[in-house]
Design a protein around this motif. Structure first.
Motif, mmCIF file in Angstrom:
data_model
loop_
_atom_site.group_PDB
_atom_site.id
_atom_site.type_symbol
_atom_site.label_atom_id
_atom_site.label_comp_id
_atom_site.label_asym_id
_atom_site.label_seq_id
_atom_site.Cartn_x
_atom_site.Cartn_y
_atom_site.Cartn_z
ATOM 1 N N ILE A 1 -18.332 15.783 -6.345
ATOM 2 C CA ILE A 1 -17.714 14.594 -6.927
ATOM 3 C C ILE A 1 -17.837 13.478 -5.902
ATOM 4 N N ASN A 2 -18.438 12.371 -6.335
ATOM 5 C CA ASN A 2 -18.597 11.234 -5.443
ATOM 6 C C ASN A 2 -17.940 10.018 -6.082
ATOM 7 N N SER A 3 -16.973 9.438 -5.401
ATOM 8 C CA SER A 3 -16.238 8.291 -5.945
ATOM 9 C C SER A 3 -16.310 7.128 -4.968
ATOM 10 N N THR A 4 -16.739 5.984 -5.471
ATOM 11 C CA THR A 4 -16.839 4.764 -4.662
ATOM 12 C C THR A 4 -15.909 3.712 -5.253
ATOM 13 N N VAL A 5 -15.030 3.165 -4.409
ATOM 14 C CA VAL A 5 -14.069 2.153 -4.846
ATOM 15 C C VAL A 5 -14.343 0.867 -4.075
ATOM 16 N N THR A 6 -14.620 -0.199 -4.812
ATOM 17 C CA THR A 6 -14.818 -1.512 -4.208
ATOM 18 C C THR A 6 -13.960 -2.508 -4.959
ATOM 19 N N SER A 7 -13.097 -3.199 -4.247
ATOM 20 C CA SER A 7 -12.173 -4.165 -4.861
ATOM 21 C C SER A 7 -11.435 -3.555 -6.037
ATOM 22 N N ARG A 8 -10.891 -2.354 -5.831
ATOM 23 C CA ARG A 8 -10.048 -1.613 -6.789
ATOM 24 C C ARG A 8 -10.826 -1.057 -7.980
ATOM 25 N N TYR A 9 -12.129 -1.264 -8.042
ATOM 26 C CA TYR A 9 -12.921 -0.753 -9.167
ATOM 27 C C TYR A 9 -13.641 0.523 -8.719
ATOM 28 N N ALA A 10 -13.324 1.624 -9.404
ATOM 29 C CA ALA A 10 -13.825 2.934 -8.994
ATOM 30 C C ALA A 10 -14.932 3.410 -9.930
ATOM 31 N N THR A 11 -16.011 3.877 -9.334
ATOM 32 C CA THR A 11 -17.091 4.533 -10.070
ATOM 33 C C THR A 11 -17.213 5.955 -9.535
ATOM 34 N N THR A 12 -17.029 6.923 -10.421
ATOM 35 C CA THR A 12 -16.998 8.331 -10.010
ATOM 36 C C THR A 12 -18.098 9.094 -10.728
ATOM 37 N N VAL A 13 -18.835 9.893 -9.959
ATOM 38 C CA VAL A 13 -19.924 10.709 -10.496
ATOM 39 C C VAL A 13 -19.606 12.184 -10.226
ATOM 40 N N ILE A 14 -19.572 12.981 -11.281
ATOM 41 C CA ILE A 14 -19.369 14.425 -11.154
ATOM 42 C C ILE A 14 -20.706 15.101 -11.423
ATOM 43 N N THR A 15 -21.171 15.887 -10.464
ATOM 44 C CA THR A 15 -22.452 16.588 -10.599
ATOM 45 C C THR A 15 -22.211 18.083 -10.452
ATOM 46 N N SER A 16 -22.541 18.834 -11.490
ATOM 47 C CA SER A 16 -22.349 20.287 -11.480
ATOM 48 C C SER A 16 -23.696 20.959 -11.701
#
Length: 951
Positions: A34-49
């Motif tokens: 799980i990779n989550s990047t937060v910039t200026s309170r906006y989060a983009t999360t990628v789940i890779t299984s």
């Protein structure tokens, strides 16, 4: 002979199905990142299984994750054998054909569903060849909301098996600087977490070993299943706030600090109706006392309780001094629940109390707490909303707290939005009092009122006017910069503080661009906020205005690939082009078509024209039924046990069937579902006695097994249970009743029990041996469709017959039909029909019949809200549409899990019973939720024969 051929054909197919049901022991999740990047309170999360099929044959592999409710899914991909299969976001209308075809084939539909307070569930599956691998990749986006001075990024992980390579990587970047950061949650293992904080950046890495994945708070032998929560806040000043601009877009975060609090006037409206009985009222009293303790001495407050009538603590607002607070606490401790629910009068009286006692330099707030719908006074929802808008007249916000799932949350949400407030659901749990107190804390300290955000040189703005700004919160506005001319872009905020009008502006007079690297991200923040607010606005409108707003929200959702309530993601799978369609639900909404099987996956088989009949198969090993009016060829085949003479090895050998089908068969689709066999029967004269005409037994006849000309390839819903098997053939795309799944909420257990009842039979729902009251329900002819008709016998000569479109009252020989919403009186009973429910109340009994589903798929579902008798009999007391299982304590099984490989057993009353982990929609709440459950036979779940409940 032909009949025997049909029987063994179905039986062989069922055995094949059992041998190929998804089993997590058959595949290996070797990587879960799980990779989550937060910039200026906006989060983009990628789940890779990444998963591998370790078997020597093809297997169905499932991808099952949970994401925050506030998020929009924006991308889904599958990688198989070097091929990429992308999900495509389409408008719901455009996706309707794929959706309808998927449902008609028995495939999963509505794959996103609410699963609790903060999460939604995403589930899909794909067939993977022997010793091959598949990679699932899901991306979702969300704007983090500031509450009580902090942002929370919630990451849920539930691979449900220890994973060799398990990683969670979080990177947070806030240009203004990060002043606090904390990692918490059930997965917060100190030894496996590495946290780095450097001024305006934070890195959190969670890399637990396989052993550690079994030892955390939310872990076990099956691995991780819990949350990792990163809590943080940013540096801020008392000025204009944080503005980011790039490529013609801007986002403005406004949360000034060091402001003087504004004293408030607050009126609490507390529902004390009969449905608040018990723990709800106990927790409400406790929360109210805590809230009173938190009032400041310069605050003024009022208390109103209501059922069918209104009760004041005092008829005016009073200062929150020690003497008044103690008096209010005594009043709160003595609130007792009884009667109906008059929401209209309560809110109007609360508004009148605030309007009658205005105070300069103060903020007024109206807070409503209720657990049900209006049942007395004005009960028309639109009329109530209209009355409230006139009474409040935009002078102060109305906050609506809906306790539990019996409330019409959409009604509360719309009424709140119409009056500058918000609605919040309070979940019935041990911490309900803390939820109530937590909400109050969010609005307890107003710092600004009448906040207006203006942007000279800005266009396409999100919401810019806010009635109040509270300590610990944040106002966010996004928009476009006209002609991308940053030089003419001038933001300004005007608001009223405790003693004066305040203006917040940039002392330099200009705003600098933050560069191009975040251009796409700032644009997506604008799109995210705009879609969210358009969806709220659409709720308030009607006619052409409503359609225009929906169209605008849809266009943006499609442009930015957001899965919203207006769009669907269509996922086309390899090998046959199967299609799954996922939708984003509204608050608490369950999938429109709950999965028939326990796994929700779809498997492909062939239906052979004939198979050799195992020697020794008796004719009476199978019973067939065909309800009157069904098309020829549509029937049910039940096996009470494995027929004598069928070799045990057939259960394990499905390959021969598959090989045979390749040359002799035709394509078909299967999906799993355990169903109970209650057999075919016609109601006895005694059972029908006293019921209204037309409510007698159903005629059943033998289904001819002769091959019919033109018999289309079918859909077979089937499953294997240790003692019983049930298959239903659906010719072509015709839909016939397959099964209805019910929940039995076992006391103090981790999962409820669930079981299936097959066919559109009549069930004995409730009966009082000491009175003449009884309730019967006729199951709908649509799979998992609840009831199409409910008959309530109030006494020997008085019946209420409830159907979707009408209510019929029979009193002796007098029969009246009712189709409107006017209250109906039947003896000492009152029946009130609303848009989505029907209330039946009399004496100490209150029965609510919810209308679930939509259009042709609508059905009835009864909920017992109030009942004092301890001697009631009937299936009602056991199922989820009844609140209290104590009505029949012997039928409220307490179970113990007995782990077995490969199956799980439950021990109930010294009996070990085979179960399957499945899911079921809880229709006792509206909108319904989908819950995990232990699936078993009806007899085992109810602790008596199902026949005892069939009329």
């Amino acid at each position: 002979m032909e009949r025997a051929v049909l029987q063994i054909t179905l039986f062989g197919l069922l055995l094949a199905l059992a041998a190929t049901q998804p089993n997590k022991d058959d595949w290996d999740i070797y990587s879960f990142h799980i990779n989550s990047t937060v910039t200026s309170r906006y989060a983009t999360t990628v789940i890779t299984s990444r998963m591998a099929n370790r078997m020597d044959k093809s297997k169905e592999i499932e991808f099952h994750v949970r994401i925050p409710k506030n998020a929009f899914i924006s991308k889904f991909r599958m990688f198989i054998d070097g091929q990429v299969y992308d999900g495509i976001v389409k408008g719901k209308e455009k996706a309707r054909q794929q959706y309808t075809e998927a449902v008609s084939r028995g495939q999963s539909a509505g794959l996103v569903s609410s699963v609790g307070r903060t999460l939604e569930e995403f589930k899909t599956s794909v067939t993977v060849a022997a010793h091959k691998k598949v990679t699932f990749e899901l991306t979702y986006e969300e704007l983090l909301k500031r509450r009580l001075g902090k942002y929370e990024l919630q990451i849920h992980a539930r691979p449900m098996q220890p994973v060799k390579s398990f990683k969670v990587d979080v990177h947070i970047h806030e240009e203004s600087g990060i002043n606090i950061v904390e990692v918490k949650g059930g997965l917060a293992l100190a030894d496996a977490i590495n946290k780095t904080h450097a001024d305006n950046e934070v890195w959190v890495n969670f890399y637990p070993t396989e052993d550690q994945q079994k030892t955390c708070t939310s872990c076990g032998e099956q691995g991780l299943n819990g949350d990792l929560v990163i809590v943080y806040d940013v540096n801020r000043d008392s000025g204009l706030g944080d503005i980011k601009t790039s490529a013609g877009y801007f986002v403005h975060h406004f949360a000034p600090s060091s402001l003087t609090r504004i004293s408030k006037n607050v009126v609490f409206l507390i529902d004390r109706s009969g449905s608040m009985h018990g723990k709800k009222m106990q927790q409400t009293r406790l929360a109210l006392i805590h809230i009173l303790n938190d009032l400041s001495e310069d605050d003024h407050f009022g208390l109103i309780t209501f059922d069918g009538s209104i009760s004041y603590w005092k008829r005016e607002l009073v200062q929150a001094n020690q003497r008044n607070l103690e008096s209010a606490k005594i009043f709160s401790r003595n609130i007792r629940e009884s009667g109906a629910t008059n929401i209209n009068s309560a809110v109007l009286e609360g508004a009148s109390l605030l309007n009658a006692h205005p105070r300069e330099d103060s903020a007024s707030i109206l807070i409503l707490l209720t657990d049900g719908d209006p049942t007395s006074g004005v009960t028309n929802l639109e009329q109530i909303q209209s009355n409230v808008r006139v009474a409040i007249a935009d002078k102060f916000p109305l906050y609506c707290l809906g306790f539990g799932f019996d409330v019409n949350f959409e009604f509360l949400e719309k009424m709140s939005l119409q009056n500058n407030g918000v609605a919040r659901r309070i979940y019935e749990d041990s911490d309900a009092d803390l939820q109530l107190k937590g909400f109050y804390e969010e609005v307890a300290t107003p710092l600004l009122i009448d906040v207006t955000m203006s942007y000279n040189g800005g266009t396409n703005l999100t919401q810019t006017e806010f009635s109040q700004y509270y300590n610990g919160s944040e106002i966010v506005v996004a928009g476009k910069i006209t002609d991308n001319d940053i030089g003419t872009f001038t933001p300004q905020v005007v608001a009223i503080s405790s003693s004066k009008k305040m203006t917040f502006s940039n002392p330099n007079g200009t705003v600098e661009s933050t560069g191009t690297e975040s251009a796409d991200q700032i644009q997506r923040v604008w799109a995210y906020l705009t879609v969210k607010q358009l969806l709220e606005k659409e709720l308030l409108l009607s006619g052409a205005e409503k359609e225009n707003v929906k169209r605008e929200a849809l266009e943006l959702s499609l442009k930015y690939s957001f899965v919203t309530p207006l769009t669907s993601m269509v996922v086309t799978k390899p090998e046959g082009g199967d299609t799954e369609v996922l939708h984003k639900p509204k608050e608490g909404e369950a999938p429109r078509h709950p999965n028939i099987g326990s796994s929700g996956s779809v498997m492909h088989f062939f239906v052979p024209d004939a198979l050799p009949v195992p020697q020794g198969l008796p004719d009476d090993g199978v019973s067939s039924i065909q309800p009157r009016g069904f098309a020829p060829g549509a029937g049910s085949v039940m096996y009470n046990s494995a027929p004598q003479g069928v070799p045990e090895k057939m259960v394990k050998q499905s390959s021969s069937l598959s090989q045979y089908a390749e040359t002799k068969g035709r394509s078909s689709h299967y999906t799993g579902s355990v169903m109970h066999n209650f057999g075919a029967r016609q109601a006895s004269p005694g059972a029908r006695q006293g019921l209204p005409d037309g409510y007698g037994g159903m005629d059943y006849g033998r289904v001819s097994s002769k091959k019919r000309k033109g018999f289309a390839p079918g859909v077979v819903f089937a499953s294997i249970a240790p003692t019983q098997v049930h298959a239903t053939i659906v010719p072509g795309k015709d839909k016939i009743p397959v099964s209805h799944r019910f929940l039995l909420k076992a006391e103090n257990q981790s999962l409820p029990l669930c079981f299936d009842v097959t066919g559109d039979v009549r069930l004995k729902l409730l009966h009082h041996p000491t009175s003449e009251l009884s309730v019967h329900g006729e199951l709908h002819s649509v799979t998992n469709g609840g009831f199409r008709r409910i008959v309530i016998q109030l006494n020997a000569d008085l019946y209420v017959d409830v159907e979707l479109n009408k209510i019929t009252v029979r009193e002796g020989s007098r029969i009246t039909h009712h189709t409107g919403q006017d209250p109906i009186t039947a003896g000492s009973w009152t029946i009130i029909r609303r848009d989505k429910e029907i209330d039946v109340a009399g004496g100490d009994t209150h029965l609510v019949i919810l209308i679930q589903g939509k259009d042709a798929q609508s059905f009835l579902w009864p909920v017992l809200r109030q009942q004092s008798s301890d001697s009631a009999e009937g299936i009602l007391g056991q199922l989820s549409f009844f609140v209290v299982c104590a009505l029949c304590p012997a039928l409220n099984p307490v179970y113990e899990e007995v782990p077995q490989i490969p199956f799980t057993k439950l021990r109930i009353k010294d009996q070990e019973i085979d179960v399957t982990r499945a899911n079921a929609a809880d229709y006792s709440i509206s909108p319904p939720l989908t819950l995990d459950c232990w699936l078993l036979s009806a007899d085992s779940a109810l602790q008596r024969r199902l026949e005892a409940f069939i009329v």
